[in-house]
Design a protein around this motif. Structure first.
Motif, PDB file in Angstrom:
ATOM      1  N   PHE A   1       0.838  -1.204   0.000  1.00  0.00           N
ATOM      2  CA  PHE A   1       0.000   0.000   0.000  1.00  0.00           C
ATOM      3  C   PHE A   1       0.866   1.244   0.000  1.00  0.00           C
ATOM      4  CE2 PHE A   1      -2.748   3.283   1.859  1.00  0.00           C
ATOM      5  CZ  PHE A   1      -3.877   3.132   1.062  1.00  0.00           C
ATOM      6  N   ASP A   2       0.580   2.156  -0.931  1.00  0.00           N
ATOM      7  CA  ASP A   2       1.279   3.434  -1.041  1.00  0.00           C
ATOM      8  C   ASP A   2       0.431   4.498  -0.345  1.00  0.00           C
ATOM      9  OD1 ASP A   2       2.392   5.865  -1.752  1.00  0.00           O
ATOM     10  OD2 ASP A   2       2.802   5.273  -3.819  1.00  0.00           O
ATOM     11  N   ASP A   3       0.923   5.034   0.783  1.00  0.00           N
ATOM     12  CA  ASP A   3       0.136   5.986   1.557  1.00  0.00           C
ATOM     13  C   ASP A   3       0.153   7.382   0.950  1.00  0.00           C
ATOM     14  OD1 ASP A   3      -1.661   6.150   3.567  1.00  0.00           O
ATOM     15  OD2 ASP A   3      -0.220   6.506   5.176  1.00  0.00           O
ATOM     16  N   ARG A   4       0.920   7.564  -0.120  1.00  0.00           N
ATOM     17  CA  ARG A   4       0.896   8.851  -0.817  1.00  0.00           C
ATOM     18  C   ARG A   4      -0.255   8.891  -1.819  1.00  0.00           C
ATOM     19  NH1 ARG A   4       3.377  11.282  -5.460  1.00  0.00           N
ATOM     20  NH2 ARG A   4       3.947   9.179  -6.144  1.00  0.00           N
ATOM     21  N   THR A   5      -0.420   7.798  -2.556  1.00  0.00           N
ATOM     22  CA  THR A   5      -1.451   7.749  -3.594  1.00  0.00           C
ATOM     23  C   THR A   5      -2.712   7.019  -3.144  1.00  0.00           C
ATOM     24  OG1 THR A   5      -0.574   5.680  -4.491  1.00  0.00           O
ATOM     25  CG2 THR A   5       0.343   7.733  -5.365  1.00  0.00           C
ATOM     26  N   HIS A   6      -2.644   6.357  -1.994  1.00  0.00           N
ATOM     27  CA  HIS A   6      -3.758   5.539  -1.499  1.00  0.00           C
ATOM     28  C   HIS A   6      -4.125   4.432  -2.488  1.00  0.00           C
ATOM     29  CE1 HIS A   6      -5.261   9.029   1.307  1.00  0.00           C
ATOM     30  NE2 HIS A   6      -4.047   8.586   1.617  1.00  0.00           N
ATOM     31  N   ARG A   7      -3.096   3.801  -3.016  1.00  0.00           N
ATOM     32  CA  ARG A   7      -3.296   2.679  -3.931  1.00  0.00           C
ATOM     33  C   ARG A   7      -2.432   1.490  -3.533  1.00  0.00           C
ATOM     34  NH1 ARG A   7      -6.121   3.350  -8.570  1.00  0.00           N
ATOM     35  NH2 ARG A   7      -6.729   5.477  -9.130  1.00  0.00           N
ATOM     36  N   TRP A   8      -2.931   0.334  -3.905  1.00  0.00           N
ATOM     37  CA  TRP A   8      -2.149  -0.896  -3.754  1.00  0.00           C
ATOM     38  C   TRP A   8      -1.356  -1.155  -5.034  1.00  0.00           C
ATOM     39  CZ3 TRP A   8      -1.536  -3.709   0.602  1.00  0.00           C
ATOM     40  CH2 TRP A   8      -2.452  -3.503   1.646  1.00  0.00           C
TER      41      TRP A   8
ATOM     42  N   ARG B   1     -16.480   6.512  -2.996  1.00  0.00           N
ATOM     43  CA  ARG B   1     -16.389   7.182  -4.302  1.00  0.00           C
ATOM     44  C   ARG B   1     -17.308   8.391  -4.374  1.00  0.00           C
ATOM     45  NH1 ARG B   1     -18.295   3.738  -9.390  1.00  0.00           N
ATOM     46  NH2 ARG B   1     -20.255   3.999  -8.242  1.00  0.00           N
ATOM     47  N   ASP B   2     -18.502   8.256  -3.848  1.00  0.00           N
ATOM     48  CA  ASP B   2     -19.467   9.351  -3.915  1.00  0.00           C
ATOM     49  C   ASP B   2     -19.000  10.576  -3.142  1.00  0.00           C
ATOM     50  OD1 ASP B   2     -21.052   7.665  -5.391  1.00  0.00           O
ATOM     51  OD2 ASP B   2     -22.435   7.189  -3.742  1.00  0.00           O
ATOM     52  N   ARG B   3     -18.103  10.387  -2.184  1.00  0.00           N
ATOM     53  CA  ARG B   3     -17.627  11.498  -1.349  1.00  0.00           C
ATOM     54  C   ARG B   3     -16.195  11.897  -1.675  1.00  0.00           C
ATOM     55  NH1 ARG B   3     -21.450   8.710   0.638  1.00  0.00           N
ATOM     56  NH2 ARG B   3     -22.994   9.560   2.110  1.00  0.00           N
ATOM     57  N   GLY B   4     -15.641  11.303  -2.728  1.00  0.00           N
ATOM     58  CA  GLY B   4     -14.267  11.636  -3.109  1.00  0.00           C
ATOM     59  C   GLY B   4     -13.227  11.105  -2.146  1.00  0.00           C
ATOM     60  N   ILE B   5     -13.592  10.106  -1.346  1.00  0.00           N
ATOM     61  CA  ILE B   5     -12.672   9.536  -0.357  1.00  0.00           C
ATOM     62  C   ILE B   5     -11.829   8.450  -1.026  1.00  0.00           C
ATOM     63  CG2 ILE B   5     -12.556   8.149   1.754  1.00  0.00           C
ATOM     64  CD1 ILE B   5     -15.184   9.548   2.602  1.00  0.00           C
ATOM     65  N   THR B   6     -10.535   8.417  -0.709  1.00  0.00           N
ATOM     66  CA  THR B   6      -9.641   7.455  -1.351  1.00  0.00           C
ATOM     67  C   THR B   6      -8.989   6.475  -0.380  1.00  0.00           C
ATOM     68  OG1 THR B   6      -7.813   9.054  -1.206  1.00  0.00           O
ATOM     69  CG2 THR B   6      -9.103   9.014  -3.268  1.00  0.00           C
ATOM     70  N   ARG B   7      -9.180   6.685   0.925  1.00  0.00           N
ATOM     71  CA  ARG B   7      -8.535   5.812   1.901  1.00  0.00           C
ATOM     72  C   ARG B   7      -9.513   5.479   3.025  1.00  0.00           C
ATOM     73  NH1 ARG B   7      -5.308   5.390   6.599  1.00  0.00           N
ATOM     74  NH2 ARG B   7      -3.212   4.499   6.291  1.00  0.00           N
ATOM     75  N   SER B   8      -9.659   4.187   3.296  1.00  0.00           N
ATOM     76  CA  SER B   8     -10.548   3.709   4.357  1.00  0.00           C
ATOM     77  C   SER B   8      -9.816   2.662   5.174  1.00  0.00           C
ATOM     78  CB  SER B   8     -11.818   3.111   3.739  1.00  0.00           C
ATOM     79  OG  SER B   8     -12.553   2.378   4.705  1.00  0.00           O
TER      80      SER B   8
ATOM     81  N   ARG C   1     -11.595   5.155   9.595  1.00  0.00           N
ATOM     82  CA  ARG C   1     -11.014   6.479   9.430  1.00  0.00           C
ATOM     83  C   ARG C   1     -10.767   6.693   7.937  1.00  0.00           C
ATOM     84  NH1 ARG C   1     -13.156   6.734  13.288  1.00  0.00           N
ATOM     85  NH2 ARG C   1     -12.455   7.020  15.439  1.00  0.00           N
ATOM     86  N   PHE C   2     -11.148   7.856   7.443  1.00  0.00           N
ATOM     87  CA  PHE C   2     -11.099   8.115   6.006  1.00  0.00           C
ATOM     88  C   PHE C   2     -10.156   9.269   5.691  1.00  0.00           C
ATOM     89  CE2 PHE C   2     -15.345   6.389   6.952  1.00  0.00           C
ATOM     90  CZ  PHE C   2     -15.341   5.283   6.116  1.00  0.00           C
ATOM     91  N   ALA C   3      -9.658   9.258   4.445  1.00  0.00           N
ATOM     92  CA  ALA C   3      -8.798  10.347   3.988  1.00  0.00           C
ATOM     93  C   ALA C   3      -8.889  10.427   2.468  1.00  0.00           C
ATOM     94  CB  ALA C   3      -7.343  10.114   4.419  1.00  0.00           C
ATOM     95  N   THR C   4      -8.398  11.540   1.936  1.00  0.00           N
ATOM     96  CA  THR C   4      -8.358  11.738   0.488  1.00  0.00           C
ATOM     97  C   THR C   4      -6.924  12.048   0.092  1.00  0.00           C
ATOM     98  OG1 THR C   4     -10.620  12.580   0.453  1.00  0.00           O
ATOM     99  CG2 THR C   4      -9.222  13.102  -1.442  1.00  0.00           C
ATOM    100  N   ALA C   5      -6.441  11.351  -0.923  1.00  0.00           N
ATOM    101  CA  ALA C   5      -5.049  11.505  -1.349  1.00  0.00           C
ATOM    102  C   ALA C   5      -4.825  12.892  -1.948  1.00  0.00           C
ATOM    103  CB  ALA C   5      -4.692  10.427  -2.367  1.00  0.00           C
ATOM    104  N   ASP C   6      -3.654  13.441  -1.659  1.00  0.00           N
ATOM    105  CA  ASP C   6      -3.276  14.721  -2.264  1.00  0.00           C
ATOM    106  C   ASP C   6      -2.840  14.551  -3.703  1.00  0.00           C
ATOM    107  OD1 ASP C   6      -3.760  16.050   0.124  1.00  0.00           O
ATOM    108  OD2 ASP C   6      -1.719  15.687   0.860  1.00  0.00           O
ATOM    109  N   VAL C   7      -2.409  13.294  -4.031  1.00  0.00           N
ATOM    110  CA  VAL C   7      -1.890  13.018  -5.366  1.00  0.00           C
ATOM    111  C   VAL C   7      -3.024  12.503  -6.227  1.00  0.00           C
ATOM    112  CG1 VAL C   7      -0.191  11.751  -6.710  1.00  0.00           C
ATOM    113  CG2 VAL C   7       0.335  12.479  -4.370  1.00  0.00           C
ATOM    114  N   ALA C   8      -3.314  13.148  -7.320  1.00  0.00           N
ATOM    115  CA  ALA C   8      -4.434  12.767  -8.185  1.00  0.00           C
ATOM    116  C   ALA C   8      -3.985  11.726  -9.205  1.00  0.00           C
ATOM    117  CB  ALA C   8      -4.999  13.998  -8.884  1.00  0.00           C
ATOM    118  N   VAL C   9      -3.919  10.467  -8.788  1.00  0.00           N
ATOM    119  CA  VAL C   9      -3.582   9.382  -9.705  1.00  0.00           C
ATOM    120  C   VAL C   9      -4.550   8.241  -9.469  1.00  0.00           C
ATOM    121  CG1 VAL C   9      -1.147   9.942  -9.910  1.00  0.00           C
ATOM    122  CG2 VAL C   9      -1.902   8.433  -8.053  1.00  0.00           C
TER     123      VAL C   9
END
Length: 542
Positions: free
Chosen positions: A115-122, A459-466, A534-542
């Motif tokens: 898991f990349d905590d910068r992009t919130h992707r696996w 997705r509906d709230r623009g959240i990228t990390r759960s 706990r939720f967050a939204t990535a700063d990096v748009a990828v």
């Protein structure tokens, strides 16, 4: 969403019942998805488990998808308990009907996920027939199965054995001919119990090496008649609704009363009734079988007398009767002519509860000091259940901790779905969920629908990390432990606790508080907008 194949919304691991329904629901909701499957085709358990006699121990009409009424109406089951070939045909039909195959990459294992905590992707690394591949995904969804990682004990001298060896969990796809051969079966769990009668029909002589006797009830399998099938299809909606309110998620004759409330004659009549019904519904004879130790002993004694009437040789019969085990504490097995098979002159039961299988030789094996000459050996030695397949993938969270490390002292989850420290990851039917104590396909659909609702909400709230919190996970662990504590099942050494795997931390892993209570817990979480996460939204748009 039109993402490239190397960057998708979700990666799904496994193409059995879980992975296929996850894929369907993701696509239905507009997510891009890649499914990776280690096998050469869809099917999961029913792709790998092709041993003689392999079939489901839940009635076919309740061991199938219910999300599509059209699917329920167009598919007709031929038997009360579907065989492996029929189950695989059904899974192929579902795959093709909903056009899922185009999302699946076969003959490919997922080796690593980070898991990349910068992009919130696996970042998911795979290796298959086409070589290595790296895919990045927002969500990592595991549908790897409860019983997928096979166990073969490290027997001394096994590599020197000149004969053929097979494991029931990884059976060859081509037919295996045992005609005229001396065959040994090691293990008398479910797969051994199902395969032994059919192996005996082929082999010149069959030796069954039994370490622990098992409780077995006749399956009472039979063809489904056309009028019966028509009635089932007409009443599917009611059947499903009623089943969801049962602790097990499926319907069978159930007496909630206590065995102590009946006379001895009434007890015998009730037990005989459920013996004739057969299979897992035998546990429905009395409501206190798995909660009252004396009730359990009474049922076990009745069952043992049944075995003694079936098996001709008294000494063999006694070997087939568990000593001191809780009746139904391990998964109750459904068999066809299992005990009758030991009345054959060409079948020998070998008790290996003492020194066990000591070593293999080029021509067979030595057990309890006696050498047996064998042409083939079938390992019915089970699985590293619930956690085994998950921890064999190198899954690393944002803090550098692997899920194998996290679960080294026992698996902790929230609702059996999420693991603290591993954002955007969901695991179906794993530890902490009802899993094998609820009809598998019903449980899979419920958990998948909950997961899809969760990721759609994000997705509906623009959240990228759960990520679930440690506190919520701990509280759910207490709920799981409390539910287990009142059941006699928690007192047994079984794969429910990991006792069948050397060195595995022992803990009763499934949630056995019942399907309605589990559904309520899941609904409470979702209806409150997931306060345990706990939720967050990535700063990096990828």
């Amino acid at each position: 969403m039109g993402a490239a194949r190397d960057q998708v919304d979700a990666v799904v691991v496994g193409a059995g019942f879980s992975g296929l329904y996850l894929c369907h629901r993701l696509v239905e909701n507009g997510f891009s998805v890649r499914v990776f499957e280690a096998g050469g085709d869809v099917g999961g358990t029913w792709y790998w488990n092709r041993y003689p006699g392999a079939r489901c121990d839940i009635e076919s009409v309740q061991y199938c998808y219910q999300f599509s009424d059209e699917l329920q109406q167009e598919w007709t089951w031929s038997e009360r308990y579907a065989s492996q070939p029929e189950l695989l045909d059904y899974i192929h039909h579902v795959t093709d009907r909903f056009d899922l195959r185009r999302h699946i990459t076969f003959d490919t294992r997922v080796n690593r996920a980070t898991f990349d905590d910068r992009t919130h992707r696996w970042t998911v690394e795979t290796h298959g027939a086409g070589g290595p591949e790296t895919v990045r995904a927002r969500h990592l969804l595991l549908g790897v199965g409860v019983l997928s990682t096979t166990l073969t004990p490290d027997f001394e001298g096994l590599s020197s054995f000149a004969g053929r060896t097979f494991h029931t969990g990884t059976w060859p796809h081509d037919p295996v001919d045992f005609e005229g051969r001396r065959v040994g079966v090691i293990g008398t769990g479910s797969s051994g119990i199902q395969s032994i009668p059919l192996l005996a029909d082929q082999a010149k002589h069959l030796h069954v090496f039994q370490r622990t006797a098992n409780y077995v009830i006749p399956a009472r399998n039979r063809p489904l008649e056309p009028d019966e099938t028509a009635a089932i299809k007409a009443g599917y909606a009611e059947l499903r609704a009623n089943a969801r309110e049962r602790p097990t998620g499926f319907l069978f004759p159930f007496n909630p009363g206590s065995i102590h409330d009946m006379t001895a004659d009434e007890q015998a009549i009730q037990l005989e009734k459920h013996w004739q019904i057969g299979g897992l519904p035998f546990l429905g004879a009395f409501g206190d079988i798995l909660f009252d130790r004396e009730a359990n002993r009474m049922v076990a004694r009745w069952w043992a007398d049944k075995v003694r009437t079936i098996v001709d040789d008294p000494a063999t019969a006694e070997l087939l009767i568990p000593k001191g085990d809780v009746f139904g504490g391990k998964r109750l097995c459904a068999g066809t002519d299992y005990f009758e098979t030991y009345n054959r002159d060409d079948v020998t039961l070998v008790d290996v509860s003492g020194t066990g299988v000591e070593r293999f030789t080029p021509t067979g094996l030595v057990a309890e000091g006696v050498e047996y000459h064998l042409d083939d050996v079938v390992f019915a030695t089970g699985f590293d259940a619930l956690t085994g397949t998950v921890v064999r993938i190198d899954i690393t969270g944002p803090d550098g901790e692997t899920i194998a490390d996290r679960w080294a002292v026992g698996p902790d989850t929230y609702l059996g779905l999420s693991v603290a420290g591993f954002p955007n990851l969901f695991n179906l039917q794993g530890p902490g969920s009802p899993g094998v104590f609820v009809t598998m396909v019903t449980g899979i659909e419920h958990q998948t629908d909950w997961i899809i609702d969760h990721v759609c909400w994000m997705r509906d709230r623009g959240i990228t990390r759960s990520e679930v919190t440690e506190d919520a996970q701990g509280r759910w662990g207490d709920v799981v432990d409390a539910a287990a504590a009142v059941s006699l099942r928690s007192t047994c050494d079984s794969w429910y606790t990991g006792a069948n795997v050397a060195g595995k931390h022992r803990r009763f892993m499934p949630y056995i508080g019942g399907f309605p209570a589990y559904r309520e817990a899941c609904a409470t979480e979702a209806d409150a907008d997931y306060p345990s996460y706990r939720f967050a939204t990535a700063d990096v748009a990828v």
